[in-house]
Design a protein around this motif. Structure first.
Motif, PDB file in Angstrom:
ATOM      1  N   UNK A  52      19.214  49.486  20.196  1.00 16.74           N
ATOM      2  CA  UNK A  52      18.110  50.089  21.042  1.00 16.74           C
ATOM      3  C   UNK A  52      17.224  50.983  20.558  1.00 16.74           C
ATOM      4  N   UNK A  53      15.900  50.895  21.224  1.00 13.18           N
ATOM      5  CA  UNK A  53      15.079  52.020  21.039  1.00 13.18           C
ATOM      6  C   UNK A  53      15.343  52.953  21.773  1.00 13.18           C
ATOM      7  N   UNK A  54      15.261  54.337  21.110  1.00  8.24           N
ATOM      8  CA  UNK A  54      15.285  55.680  21.873  1.00  8.24           C
ATOM      9  C   UNK A  54      13.925  56.357  21.851  1.00  8.24           C
ATOM     10  N   UNK A  55      13.815  57.498  22.495  1.00  5.08           N
ATOM     11  CA  UNK A  55      12.741  58.183  22.622  1.00  5.08           C
ATOM     12  C   UNK A  55      12.319  58.717  21.250  1.00  5.08           C
ATOM     13  N   UNK A  56      10.646  59.026  21.182  1.00  2.00           N
ATOM     14  CA  UNK A  56      10.379  59.393  19.745  1.00  2.00           C
ATOM     15  C   UNK A  56      10.133  58.337  18.986  1.00  2.00           C
ATOM     16  N   UNK A  57      10.654  58.295  17.711  1.00  2.00           N
ATOM     17  CA  UNK A  57      10.567  57.442  16.883  1.00  2.00           C
ATOM     18  C   UNK A  57      11.962  56.527  16.253  1.00  2.00           C
ATOM     19  N   UNK A  58      13.137  56.907  17.032  1.00  2.00           N
ATOM     20  CA  UNK A  58      14.454  56.706  16.833  1.00  2.00           C
ATOM     21  C   UNK A  58      14.848  55.183  17.240  1.00  2.00           C
ATOM     22  N   UNK A  59      15.853  54.716  16.572  1.00  2.00           N
ATOM     23  CA  UNK A  59      16.311  53.595  17.038  1.00  2.00           C
ATOM     24  C   UNK A  59      17.917  53.797  16.824  1.00  2.00           C
ATOM     25  N   UNK A  60      18.859  52.909  17.322  1.00  2.00           N
ATOM     26  CA  UNK A  60      20.316  53.238  17.440  1.00  2.00           C
ATOM     27  C   UNK A  60      20.943  51.703  17.185  1.00  2.00           C
ATOM     28  N   UNK A  61      21.757  51.860  16.387  1.00  2.00           N
ATOM     29  CA  UNK A  61      22.542  50.702  16.352  1.00  2.00           C
ATOM     30  C   UNK A  61      24.072  50.996  16.527  1.00  2.00           C
ATOM     31  N   UNK A  62      24.595  50.284  17.492  1.00  2.00           N
ATOM     32  CA  UNK A  62      26.227  50.502  17.976  1.00  2.00           C
ATOM     33  C   UNK A  62      27.005  49.312  17.639  1.00  2.00           C
ATOM     34  N   UNK A  73      14.251  62.318  16.831  1.00  2.00           N
ATOM     35  CA  UNK A  73      14.359  62.313  18.331  1.00  2.00           C
ATOM     36  C   UNK A  73      13.769  63.666  18.932  1.00  2.00           C
ATOM     37  N   UNK A  74      13.050  63.562  20.095  1.00  2.00           N
ATOM     38  CA  UNK A  74      12.276  64.713  20.782  1.00  2.00           C
ATOM     39  C   UNK A  74      13.813  65.688  20.914  1.00  2.00           C
ATOM     40  N   UNK A  75      13.450  67.097  20.865  1.00  2.00           N
ATOM     41  CA  UNK A  75      14.432  68.000  20.991  1.00  2.00           C
ATOM     42  C   UNK A  75      14.341  68.564  22.385  1.00  2.00           C
ATOM     43  N   UNK A  76      14.496  67.799  23.221  1.00  2.00           N
ATOM     44  CA  UNK A  76      14.143  68.330  24.883  1.00  2.00           C
ATOM     45  C   UNK A  76      15.646  67.863  25.495  1.00  2.00           C
ATOM     46  N   UNK A  77      15.827  68.650  26.847  1.00  2.00           N
ATOM     47  CA  UNK A  77      17.206  68.505  27.405  1.00  2.00           C
ATOM     48  C   UNK A  77      17.361  67.171  28.056  1.00  2.00           C
ATOM     49  N   UNK A  78      16.150  66.550  28.645  1.00  2.00           N
ATOM     50  CA  UNK A  78      16.148  65.239  29.176  1.00  2.00           C
ATOM     51  C   UNK A  78      16.752  64.100  28.339  1.00  2.00           C
TER      52      UNK A  78
END
Length: 269
Positions: A52-62, A73-78
């Motif tokens: 997955x591509x996440x908000x900001x510059x992050x990626x996620x592998x599961x 990751x952006x540090x916001x509530x959404x």
């Protein structure tokens, strides 16, 4: 309600794969490991690997209940609510992260012992320990059968051994790695391998010695030998638990940061 494209995007198109690789480029451990997994399993959803591509510059592998999170990751509530809901829905309860999670995640995620990241830069070499091959009736196998290797690496878990065997064989078959083992009467008693790599980095893993053979210098020689071989062409990196730091310092590896580990129990959240 928030409008616009989803904040979490499954990596399915060539453009998304290119962006995923761009985000992990130059990130020790993540470039080789996540990049190899994407190359081998990104086009095969039934494999169980998800990207997955996440908000900001992050990626996620599961995969299963475990994940790897690379980038910022952006540090916001959404962002926090969407990511937390997503991980909870998939029941992901273990995360390995490039950076510490923002403080707002602390109510959900508990920090575990960080893993030490080690490196041997390309073109460098470790002082080779005295070779044990030939002593005690041992022989070196540079292309061992992976079934007994998997049983040595995960001696206490058939399920983990089967998973390692499948992933390692896929990587080796596609030219992503190599394995070394010291054999006694044809049976592996010490092993280390490289099962993930990029054009710039090779990740070493699964360094294990059978309990009855420990204390003879087998692992030190095998690890240093493979690291020197790989470092002739690429940077070499690997992770270790805190209690092994002195061992790798003695071999001559250089510490290159920490990888954070987190766990949670969604049943009590």
């Amino acid at each position: 309600n928030r409008k616009g494209p989803p904040m979490i995007q499954a990596v399915t198109t060539p453009q998304q794969q290119a962006e995923y690789r761009r985000r992990i480029a130059g990130k020790p451990y993540f470039e080789s490991v996540l990049g190899t997994h994407l190359a081998l399993f990104g086009a095969h959803p039934a494999s169980g690997w998800m990207f997955y591509l996440l908000p900001g510059t992050a990626v996620l592998e599961l995969r299963g209940g475990s994940g790897a999170l690379c980038g910022g990751l952006p540090d916001d509530e959404d962002t926090r609510e969407e990511l937390q809901g997503f991980l909870r829905f998939l029941h992901v309860d273990c995360l390995r992260c490039e950076h510490p999670l923002p403080a707002a995640y602390a109510n959900t995620w508990q920090s575990g012992k960080p893993l030490t990241l080690w490196t041997l830069p390309q073109g460098h070499a470790l002082p080779p320990p005295k070779p044990p091959a030939g002593k005690w009736g041992l022989t070196l196998d540079t292309a061992p059968s992976m079934l007994p290797i998997s049983r040595l690496v995960f001696a206490e878990s058939d399920a983990e051994a089967d998973e390692f065997y499948s992933t390692a064989c896929t990587a080796l078959a596609h030219g992503y790695g190599t394995c070394r083992a010291l054999l006694y009467n044809g049976k592996p008693v010490c092993t280390v391998g490289c099962y993930e790599q990029s054009t710039r980095e090779a990740y070493m893993a699964a360094g294990v010695t059978a309990p009855e053979w420990r204390g003879r210098g087998l692992a030190g020689w095998l690890i240093a030998s493979l690291a020197n071989e790989l470092a002739a062409e690429k940077d070499v990196c690997f992770l270790c638990l805190p209690h092994l730091r002195e061992f790798y310092q003695r071999l001559g590896f250089v510490q290159n940061g920490m990888i954070q580990q987190y766990t949670t129990d969604w049943n009590i959240k």
